[in-house]
Motif scaffolding. Structure first.
Motif, PDB file in Angstrom:
ATOM      1  N   GLY A  90      28.616 -15.804 -51.335  1.00 50.60           N
ATOM      2  CA  GLY A  90      28.000 -14.872 -50.406  1.00 50.60           C
ATOM      3  C   GLY A  90      26.543 -14.629 -50.715  1.00 50.60           C
ATOM      4  N   PHE A  91      26.020 -13.532 -50.203  1.00 52.24           N
ATOM      5  CA  PHE A  91      24.620 -13.144 -50.387  1.00 52.24           C
ATOM      6  C   PHE A  91      24.578 -11.990 -51.387  1.00 52.24           C
ATOM      7  N   THR A  92      24.116 -12.274 -52.593  1.00 54.05           N
ATOM      8  CA  THR A  92      24.157 -11.311 -53.693  1.00 54.05           C
ATOM      9  C   THR A  92      22.755 -11.037 -54.221  1.00 54.05           C
ATOM     10  N   SER A  93      22.425  -9.753 -54.360  1.00 54.45           N
ATOM     11  CA  SER A  93      21.130  -9.351 -54.902  1.00 54.45           C
ATOM     12  C   SER A  93      21.291  -8.905 -56.345  1.00 54.45           C
ATOM     13  N   LEU A  94      20.381  -9.358 -57.200  1.00 54.46           N
ATOM     14  CA  LEU A  94      20.377  -8.972 -58.608  1.00 54.46           C
ATOM     15  C   LEU A  94      19.288  -7.931 -58.816  1.00 54.46           C
ATOM     16  N   ILE A  95      19.681  -6.759 -59.320  1.00 57.29           N
ATOM     17  CA  ILE A  95      18.773  -5.633 -59.462  1.00 57.29           C
ATOM     18  C   ILE A  95      18.815  -5.118 -60.895  1.00 57.29           C
ATOM     19  N   GLY A  96      17.688  -4.627 -61.388  1.00 56.63           N
ATOM     20  CA  GLY A  96      17.647  -4.030 -62.714  1.00 56.63           C
ATOM     21  C   GLY A  96      16.263  -4.146 -63.307  1.00 56.63           C
ATOM     22  N   PRO A  97      15.995  -3.405 -64.384  1.00 57.94           N
ATOM     23  CA  PRO A  97      14.675  -3.425 -65.003  1.00 57.94           C
ATOM     24  C   PRO A  97      14.355  -4.772 -65.624  1.00 57.94           C
ATOM     25  N   ASN A  98      13.075  -5.014 -65.833  1.00 61.32           N
ATOM     26  CA  ASN A  98      12.651  -6.253 -66.486  1.00 61.32           C
ATOM     27  C   ASN A  98      13.291  -6.355 -67.866  1.00 61.32           C
ATOM     28  N   VAL A 141      25.920  -6.598 -54.781  1.00 58.30           N
ATOM     29  CA  VAL A 141      24.831  -6.333 -55.726  1.00 58.30           C
ATOM     30  C   VAL A 141      25.360  -6.426 -57.150  1.00 58.30           C
ATOM     31  N   ILE A 142      24.548  -7.021 -58.025  1.00 61.26           N
ATOM     32  CA  ILE A 142      24.804  -6.924 -59.464  1.00 61.26           C
ATOM     33  C   ILE A 142      23.678  -6.083 -60.050  1.00 61.26           C
ATOM     34  N   LEU A 143      24.008  -4.940 -60.621  1.00 66.47           N
ATOM     35  CA  LEU A 143      23.026  -4.068 -61.254  1.00 66.47           C
ATOM     36  C   LEU A 143      23.086  -4.291 -62.761  1.00 66.47           C
ATOM     37  N   PHE A 144      21.963  -4.710 -63.345  1.00 70.45           N
ATOM     38  CA  PHE A 144      21.873  -5.010 -64.772  1.00 70.45           C
ATOM     39  C   PHE A 144      21.279  -3.804 -65.516  1.00 70.45           C
ATOM     40  N   TYR A 145      21.927  -3.431 -66.616  1.00 71.17           N
ATOM     41  CA  TYR A 145      21.460  -2.324 -67.446  1.00 71.17           C
ATOM     42  C   TYR A 145      20.781  -2.873 -68.707  1.00 71.17           C
ATOM     43  N   PRO A 146      19.865  -2.101 -69.306  1.00 65.37           N
ATOM     44  CA  PRO A 146      19.174  -2.581 -70.517  1.00 65.37           C
ATOM     45  C   PRO A 146      20.112  -2.936 -71.669  1.00 65.37           C
ATOM     46  N   ASN A 147      21.295  -2.290 -71.720  1.00 66.27           N
ATOM     47  CA  ASN A 147      22.241  -2.587 -72.803  1.00 66.27           C
ATOM     48  C   ASN A 147      23.136  -3.781 -72.511  1.00 66.27           C
ATOM     49  N   ARG A 148      22.815  -4.518 -71.404  1.00 72.65           N
ATOM     50  CA  ARG A 148      23.515  -5.734 -70.979  1.00 72.65           C
ATOM     51  C   ARG A 148      24.795  -5.446 -70.184  1.00 72.65           C
ATOM     52  N   ASP A 149      25.123  -4.172 -69.943  1.00 72.23           N
ATOM     53  CA  ASP A 149      26.226  -3.884 -69.036  1.00 72.23           C
ATOM     54  C   ASP A 149      25.828  -4.281 -67.619  1.00 72.23           C
ATOM     55  N   MET A 150      26.818  -4.490 -66.743  1.00 72.67           N
ATOM     56  CA  MET A 150      26.561  -4.835 -65.348  1.00 72.67           C
ATOM     57  C   MET A 150      27.557  -4.123 -64.444  1.00 72.67           C
ATOM     58  N   ASP A 151      27.094  -3.743 -63.270  1.00 69.51           N
ATOM     59  CA  ASP A 151      27.964  -3.235 -62.215  1.00 69.51           C
ATOM     60  C   ASP A 151      27.915  -4.213 -61.040  1.00 69.51           C
ATOM     61  N   TYR A 152      29.068  -4.401 -60.377  1.00 70.70           N
ATOM     62  CA  TYR A 152      29.136  -5.312 -59.237  1.00 70.70           C
ATOM     63  C   TYR A 152      29.865  -4.632 -58.087  1.00 70.70           C
ATOM     64  N   GLY A 153      29.305  -4.773 -56.889  1.00 66.60           N
ATOM     65  CA  GLY A 153      29.954  -4.199 -55.713  1.00 66.60           C
ATOM     66  C   GLY A 153      29.018  -4.223 -54.526  1.00 66.60           C
ATOM     67  N   THR A 154      29.355  -3.466 -53.505  1.00 64.11           N
ATOM     68  CA  THR A 154      28.474  -3.356 -52.339  1.00 64.11           C
ATOM     69  C   THR A 154      27.269  -2.501 -52.710  1.00 64.11           C
ATOM     70  N   PRO A 155      26.181  -2.570 -51.931  1.00 58.93           N
ATOM     71  CA  PRO A 155      25.018  -1.705 -52.213  1.00 58.93           C
ATOM     72  C   PRO A 155      25.399  -0.235 -52.289  1.00 58.93           C
ATOM     73  N   ASP A 156      26.259   0.238 -51.393  1.00 63.85           N
ATOM     74  CA  ASP A 156      26.659   1.651 -51.416  1.00 63.85           C
ATOM     75  C   ASP A 156      27.431   1.998 -52.672  1.00 63.85           C
ATOM     76  N   GLU A 157      28.229   1.057 -53.153  1.00 60.81           N
ATOM     77  CA  GLU A 157      29.028   1.308 -54.353  1.00 60.81           C
ATOM     78  C   GLU A 157      28.187   1.297 -55.621  1.00 60.81           C
ATOM     79  N   VAL A 158      27.201   0.423 -55.670  1.00 58.56           N
ATOM     80  CA  VAL A 158      26.463   0.184 -56.917  1.00 58.56           C
ATOM     81  C   VAL A 158      25.179   1.000 -57.020  1.00 58.56           C
ATOM     82  N   LEU A 159      24.426   1.087 -55.923  1.00 64.12           N
ATOM     83  CA  LEU A 159      23.090   1.688 -55.996  1.00 64.12           C
ATOM     84  C   LEU A 159      23.143   3.200 -55.805  1.00 64.12           C
TER      85      LEU A 159
END
Length: 289
Positions: free
Chosen positions: A43-51, A225-243
């Protein structure tokens, strides 16, 4: 259908001899992934998170451009790490962050070459039906008409990014990994590009993984969306679920209100800005006492 499968994957960047910390000790890079297992659907997946949170490394591993120290990464059921050359390219195209070119070949010739030498073999219909074929459609969508007779060294950063987006479509890989592909483009061009890429993804079944700094565009266009955290954890789901505000504050270390609609700051800049605001507030409180 599952697109990416990480199975007990570990990866660290190599130590750079002479790279010392403030105390003069050798810096040993921490693992980016440590026995990581996870599955990402097509599908169409966006990767989000700090540098520095691992977005680029994730895409380079998933596309086979980096090889893990241990574990297995499958792309559409194939071990991407052991594939070579055209086999790997047909499974995954990659737009690297801030790519540089020294070629003076004309844009028109390069577009035709990529189109004819990829999976599509120069023969694909336009997905919107307004043009005769895919090549004509991408030239129109990415606004390339005025630079077709220019060499890559003659065009701007934003124009180069639009050419790269066209390359990724015209080659016809089963998946496309885009690391900051919207760099230096005007906002309206970003919207137009994402609208087309999402349409292309839906029409052809191509999986797209895109890292970008605009949270509003992720909310608007991403299926997942995959949301990346500085501690290497990740969340995955729809934009409403993750962001959510809570998750964004955890990822970026600042109040969600500061992020507004666009991720225009790096994590460090956001932290510095937040600290400055707190200092101003403390000064104001002191003045009222």
């Amino acid at each position: 259908m599952d697109c990416i499968s990480f199975e007990d994957v570990s990866f660290s960047y190599p130590m750079v001899e002479g790279d010392l910390d403030e105390n003069g000790k050798q810096i040993v890079p921490q693992p980016v992934f440590d026995h990581f297992t996870g599955v990402i659907p097509s599908g169409f997946t966006s990767l989000i998170g700090p540098n520095g949170a691992g977005k680029s490394t994730f895409m380079m591993l998933a596309s086979g451009r980096l090889i893990p120290q241990s574990g297995c990464i499958n792309l559409f059921g194939k071990n991407i790490s052991v594939l070579e050359g055209e086999q790997k390219n047909l499974l995954a195209s990659v737009i690297y962050q801030n790519m540089e070119f020294e070629s003076d070949d004309k844009v028109s010739n390069l577009l035709s070459y990529v189109y004819s030498h990829g999976a599509l073999k120069g023969n694909a219909k336009s997905i919107r039906g307004k043009q005769n074929d895919l090549l004509s459609e991408t030239i129109e969508v990415f606004e390339l008409e005025n630079i077709l007779n220019h060499g890559l060294i003659e065009i701007s950063k934003g124009e180069i990014q639009r050419v790269l987006l066209a390359f990724s479509i015209l080659y016809g890989s089963a998946s496309i990994f885009m690391d900051e592909p919207l760099f230096a483009m005007e906002y309206r061009q970003k919207v137009s590009a994402l609208e087309y890429i999402k349409d292309f993804c839906a029409a052809t079944g191509t999986s797209v993984f895109i890292s970008m700094h605009e949270l509003d565009l992720t909310r608007r266009f991403a299926e997942k969306v995959i949301l990346f955290y500085p501690n290497r954890d990740m969340d995955y789901g729809t934009p409403d679920e993750v962001l959510t505000d809570e998750s964004l504050e955890k990822a970026y270390g600042v109040p969600a209100a500061m992020l507004k609609d666009k991720e225009t700051f790096t994590r460090e800049e956001l932290i510095q800005t937040g600290e400055a605001i707190l200092k101003i507030q403390q000064v104001e409180k002191s003045g009222k006492k």
